[in-house]
Write a protein that holds these residues in place. Structure first.
Motif, PDB file in Angstrom:
ATOM      1  N   LEU A 178       0.841  -1.188   0.000  1.00  0.00           N
ATOM      2  CA  LEU A 178       0.000   0.000   0.000  1.00  0.00           C
ATOM      3  C   LEU A 178       0.881   1.245   0.000  1.00  0.00           C
ATOM      4  CD1 LEU A 178      -2.727  -0.961   2.643  1.00  0.00           C
ATOM      5  CD2 LEU A 178      -2.859  -1.182   0.166  1.00  0.00           C
ATOM      6  N   ARG A 179       0.367   2.304  -0.589  1.00  0.00           N
ATOM      7  CA  ARG A 179       1.043   3.600  -0.570  1.00  0.00           C
ATOM      8  C   ARG A 179       0.085   4.627   0.035  1.00  0.00           C
ATOM      9  NH1 ARG A 179       2.692   0.988  -5.174  1.00  0.00           N
ATOM     10  NH2 ARG A 179       4.955   0.863  -5.497  1.00  0.00           N
ATOM     11  N   GLY A 214      -9.883  -7.884   0.904  1.00  0.00           N
ATOM     12  CA  GLY A 214      -8.434  -7.859   1.062  1.00  0.00           C
ATOM     13  C   GLY A 214      -7.885  -6.448   1.182  1.00  0.00           C
ATOM     14  N   ILE A 215      -8.393  -5.538   0.346  1.00  0.00           N
ATOM     15  CA  ILE A 215      -7.926  -4.145   0.398  1.00  0.00           C
ATOM     16  C   ILE A 215      -8.320  -3.502   1.731  1.00  0.00           C
ATOM     17  CG2 ILE A 215      -8.228  -1.860  -0.614  1.00  0.00           C
ATOM     18  CD1 ILE A 215      -8.416  -3.224  -3.346  1.00  0.00           C
ATOM     19  N   ALA A 216      -9.529  -3.784   2.194  1.00  0.00           N
ATOM     20  CA  ALA A 216      -9.963  -3.238   3.487  1.00  0.00           C
ATOM     21  C   ALA A 216      -9.088  -3.756   4.623  1.00  0.00           C
ATOM     22  CB  ALA A 216     -11.431  -3.594   3.736  1.00  0.00           C
ATOM     23  N   GLU A 217      -8.826  -5.053   4.634  1.00  0.00           N
ATOM     24  CA  GLU A 217      -8.006  -5.635   5.698  1.00  0.00           C
ATOM     25  C   GLU A 217      -6.562  -5.162   5.616  1.00  0.00           C
ATOM     26  OE1 GLU A 217      -8.562  -9.828   5.386  1.00  0.00           O
ATOM     27  OE2 GLU A 217     -10.543  -9.795   6.363  1.00  0.00           O
ATOM     28  N   ALA A 218      -6.064  -4.921   4.396  1.00  0.00           N
ATOM     29  CA  ALA A 218      -4.705  -4.409   4.254  1.00  0.00           C
ATOM     30  C   ALA A 218      -4.577  -3.021   4.869  1.00  0.00           C
ATOM     31  CB  ALA A 218      -4.307  -4.370   2.776  1.00  0.00           C
ATOM     32  N   HIS A 219      -5.673  -2.266   4.901  1.00  0.00           N
ATOM     33  CA  HIS A 219      -5.695  -0.945   5.544  1.00  0.00           C
ATOM     34  C   HIS A 219      -5.973  -1.052   7.044  1.00  0.00           C
ATOM     35  CE1 HIS A 219      -6.040   0.662   1.417  1.00  0.00           C
ATOM     36  NE2 HIS A 219      -5.665   1.820   1.922  1.00  0.00           N
ATOM     37  N   GLY A 220      -6.166  -2.266   7.541  1.00  0.00           N
ATOM     38  CA  GLY A 220      -6.518  -2.428   8.944  1.00  0.00           C
ATOM     39  C   GLY A 220      -8.000  -2.289   9.217  1.00  0.00           C
ATOM     40  N   GLY A 221      -8.822  -2.412   8.169  1.00  0.00           N
ATOM     41  CA  GLY A 221     -10.266  -2.270   8.323  1.00  0.00           C
ATOM     42  C   GLY A 221     -11.009  -3.544   7.969  1.00  0.00           C
ATOM     43  N   GLN A 222     -12.256  -3.381   7.553  1.00  0.00           N
ATOM     44  CA  GLN A 222     -13.085  -4.534   7.214  1.00  0.00           C
ATOM     45  C   GLN A 222     -14.182  -4.111   6.253  1.00  0.00           C
ATOM     46  OE1 GLN A 222     -14.912  -5.844  10.875  1.00  0.00           O
ATOM     47  NE2 GLN A 222     -16.116  -3.983  11.111  1.00  0.00           N
ATOM     48  N   VAL A 223     -14.840  -5.117   5.669  1.00  0.00           N
ATOM     49  CA  VAL A 223     -15.981  -4.868   4.794  1.00  0.00           C
ATOM     50  C   VAL A 223     -17.146  -5.700   5.304  1.00  0.00           C
ATOM     51  CG1 VAL A 223     -15.295  -6.680   3.187  1.00  0.00           C
ATOM     52  CG2 VAL A 223     -16.805  -4.852   2.398  1.00  0.00           C
ATOM     53  N   SER A 224     -18.340  -5.164   5.191  1.00  0.00           N
ATOM     54  CA  SER A 224     -19.521  -5.864   5.699  1.00  0.00           C
ATOM     55  C   SER A 224     -20.698  -5.680   4.744  1.00  0.00           C
ATOM     56  CB  SER A 224     -19.904  -5.334   7.087  1.00  0.00           C
ATOM     57  OG  SER A 224     -20.208  -3.942   7.026  1.00  0.00           O
ATOM     58  N   TYR A 225     -21.693  -6.542   4.930  1.00  0.00           N
ATOM     59  CA  TYR A 225     -22.915  -6.481   4.110  1.00  0.00           C
ATOM     60  C   TYR A 225     -24.113  -6.503   5.044  1.00  0.00           C
ATOM     61  CZ  TYR A 225     -26.921  -8.176   1.481  1.00  0.00           C
ATOM     62  OH  TYR A 225     -28.181  -8.316   0.961  1.00  0.00           O
ATOM     63  N   CYS A 280      -8.450  11.529   5.657  1.00  0.00           N
ATOM     64  CA  CYS A 280      -8.024  10.254   6.230  1.00  0.00           C
ATOM     65  C   CYS A 280      -6.744   9.810   5.534  1.00  0.00           C
ATOM     66  CB  CYS A 280      -9.112   9.191   6.097  1.00  0.00           C
ATOM     67  SG  CYS A 280      -9.454   8.703   4.384  1.00  0.00           S
ATOM     68  N   VAL A 281      -6.132   8.765   6.068  1.00  0.00           N
ATOM     69  CA  VAL A 281      -4.913   8.216   5.477  1.00  0.00           C
ATOM     70  C   VAL A 281      -5.251   6.877   4.830  1.00  0.00           C
ATOM     71  CG1 VAL A 281      -2.585   7.351   5.924  1.00  0.00           C
ATOM     72  CG2 VAL A 281      -3.414   9.379   7.128  1.00  0.00           C
ATOM     73  N   ALA A 282      -5.032   6.788   3.522  1.00  0.00           N
ATOM     74  CA  ALA A 282      -5.331   5.548   2.789  1.00  0.00           C
ATOM     75  C   ALA A 282      -4.582   5.573   1.467  1.00  0.00           C
ATOM     76  CB  ALA A 282      -6.830   5.391   2.564  1.00  0.00           C
ATOM     77  N   ASP A 283      -4.544   4.401   0.821  1.00  0.00           N
ATOM     78  CA  ASP A 283      -3.987   4.306  -0.524  1.00  0.00           C
ATOM     79  C   ASP A 283      -5.101   4.648  -1.501  1.00  0.00           C
ATOM     80  OD1 ASP A 283      -3.115   3.475  -3.046  1.00  0.00           O
ATOM     81  OD2 ASP A 283      -1.879   1.873  -2.230  1.00  0.00           O
ATOM     82  N   PRO A 284      -5.067   5.797  -2.151  1.00  0.00           N
ATOM     83  CA  PRO A 284      -6.197   6.207  -3.001  1.00  0.00           C
ATOM     84  C   PRO A 284      -6.437   5.266  -4.174  1.00  0.00           C
ATOM     85  CG  PRO A 284      -4.314   7.677  -3.314  1.00  0.00           C
ATOM     86  CD  PRO A 284      -3.987   6.807  -2.144  1.00  0.00           C
ATOM     87  N   VAL A 285      -5.366   4.701  -4.739  1.00  0.00           N
ATOM     88  CA  VAL A 285      -5.517   3.791  -5.879  1.00  0.00           C
ATOM     89  C   VAL A 285      -6.262   2.534  -5.458  1.00  0.00           C
ATOM     90  CG1 VAL A 285      -4.305   2.410  -7.597  1.00  0.00           C
ATOM     91  CG2 VAL A 285      -3.456   4.694  -7.017  1.00  0.00           C
ATOM     92  N   ARG A 286      -5.833   1.928  -4.344  1.00  0.00           N
ATOM     93  CA  ARG A 286      -6.481   0.706  -3.871  1.00  0.00           C
ATOM     94  C   ARG A 286      -7.892   0.994  -3.376  1.00  0.00           C
ATOM     95  NH1 ARG A 286      -4.067  -3.200  -6.486  1.00  0.00           N
ATOM     96  NH2 ARG A 286      -1.823  -3.293  -6.105  1.00  0.00           N
ATOM     97  N   LEU A 287      -8.095   2.172  -2.781  1.00  0.00           N
ATOM     98  CA  LEU A 287      -9.423   2.521  -2.297  1.00  0.00           C
ATOM     99  C   LEU A 287     -10.397   2.656  -3.461  1.00  0.00           C
ATOM    100  CD1 LEU A 287     -10.817   3.087   0.387  1.00  0.00           C
ATOM    101  CD2 LEU A 287     -10.367   5.518   0.043  1.00  0.00           C
TER     102      LEU A 287
END
Length: 351
Positions: free
Chosen positions: A203-204, A323-334, A241-248
């Motif tokens: 991540l960048r 995977g992208i969410a977890e790589a940022h230390g987060g999660q995804v839900s439905y 916020c701090v995140a990788d804009p490309v992956r986001l």
């Protein structure tokens, strides 16, 4: 009962063997001298004798033999308790090396702390090895299945063009381009999922204005949504916020693409919320909702509902999002919100 460490067991074994030998020796000598004084005092050596007499030498010899036997018994039991975990470990390792990946090291009796931890670590490693091998077999099969359709179509159309069966008309060329694009996206999704699974996705992260990023992304997908009969509404909260804009953007695009494939035409909503500790990005549609049987494993690779046509998608999109969410230390839900389907990416804000 709390397990003892190997050093503790060794210390206790040495002390136990020493004490057992001393106690046994003293007990035997005391009993022997008592019997001799009582029944045969003449057999004892004279009071002014420097060396023990024959009877006393015999008593000492018997004492040494009994002490050695007792020490051997204790030492053998202690050594057995220490060697058993190593033997179990070696046997399991031999079976795994021979191809039986289901083999595990087991203990039939309590073992020192170090040995128990070594057995647990070995079995955990064996579990991961078995899962990795199973995953490789499964992935090879699934990848071959997913690549077969676009490659077959491309091959057939190109062969038809080469043989003059098809004319190089714009509509056919656009169809070929779409197949090539789908194939490229599938390969990229496979690459991302593989990097995520191995923990090698780089991540960048930078500080970004979340609302601006999502607004720019919404403008990019608006035309595709309009062609598919979808409307678009954004509900954005300003904040950094701090995140990788490309992956986001890749994750949000995957959620939008998921809605295009599986939801009925509706007004698609993209919402972004910023709080003191985290940020949340939601993509909400009027789709029929996810089957209960799929909810628990929807974000795993190649997961699709039983009633979903495999030609609709590869089943990798939601795995990429997770995977992208977890790589940022987060999660995804439905979840279902008032009859609508909502996929939400939650990330730590970190700024």
């Amino acid at each position: 009962m709390k397990a003892q460490s190997l050093s503790q067991r060794l210390n206790l074994a040495v002390v136990g063997i020493t004490l057992a030998t001393l106690v046994l020796s003293l007990t035997f000598v005391m009993v022997a001298y008592s019997l001799l004084f009582e029944f045969a005092p003449k057999l004892l050596s004279a009071e002014d004798a420097i060396l023990p007499g024959p009877v006393e030498w015999a008593m000492y010899s018997v004492c040494i033999v009994l002490g050695s036997i007792a020490a051997s018994v204790v030492a053998t039991r202690v050594a057995r308790r220490m060697v058993e975990p190593l033997e179990a470990l070696a046997e399991a390792a031999r079976q795994i090396a021979g191809g039986d990946l289901s083999s595990r090291a087991t203990l039939t009796s309590p073992a020192p702390t170090e040995a128990s931890q070594m057995i647990a670590d070995f079995n955990a490693m064996a579990d991961r090895l078995e899962k990795a091998v199973d995953d490789i077999v499964t992935w090879n099969s699934l990848i071959a299945h997913e690549l077969r359709t676009p490659v077959t179509i491309l091959k057939g159309r190109l062969q038809g063009l080469a043989e003059g069966v098809f004319k190089p008309e714009p509509e056919l060329l656009r169809s070929l381009h779409q197949q090539a694009d789908a194939l490229a996206r599938l390969v990229e999704d496979l690459r991302v999922v593989s990097l995520l699974d191995s923990g090698r996705l780089q991540l960048r992260p930078i500080e970004i204005e979340l609302a601006s990023e999502i607004e720019g992304l919404a403008r990019l997908v608006e035309r595709d949504l309009d062609k598919a009969g979808f409307g678009l509404r954004t509900v954005l909260t300003s904040g950094r916020c701090v995140a990788d804009p490309v992956r986001l953007r890749q994750a949000v695009l995957a959620l939008v693409d998921n809605a295009l494939k599986y939801a009925e035409p509706c007004v698609l909503e993209i919402a972004a919320r910023v709080s003191e500790t985290d940020v949340a990005i939601s993509v909400i549609d009027d789709g029929p909702g996810m089957p209960e049987s799929l909810k628990a494993r929807a974000f795993e690779p190649f997961r699709r509902g039983d009633d979903v046509d495999s030609k609709t998608g590869s089943g990798l999109g939601l795995a990429v999002v997770r995977g992208i969410a977890e790589a940022h230390g987060g999660q995804v839900s439905y979840e279902r919100r008032e009859g609508r389907s909502a996929f939400t990416i939650t990330l730590p804000r970190k700024c």
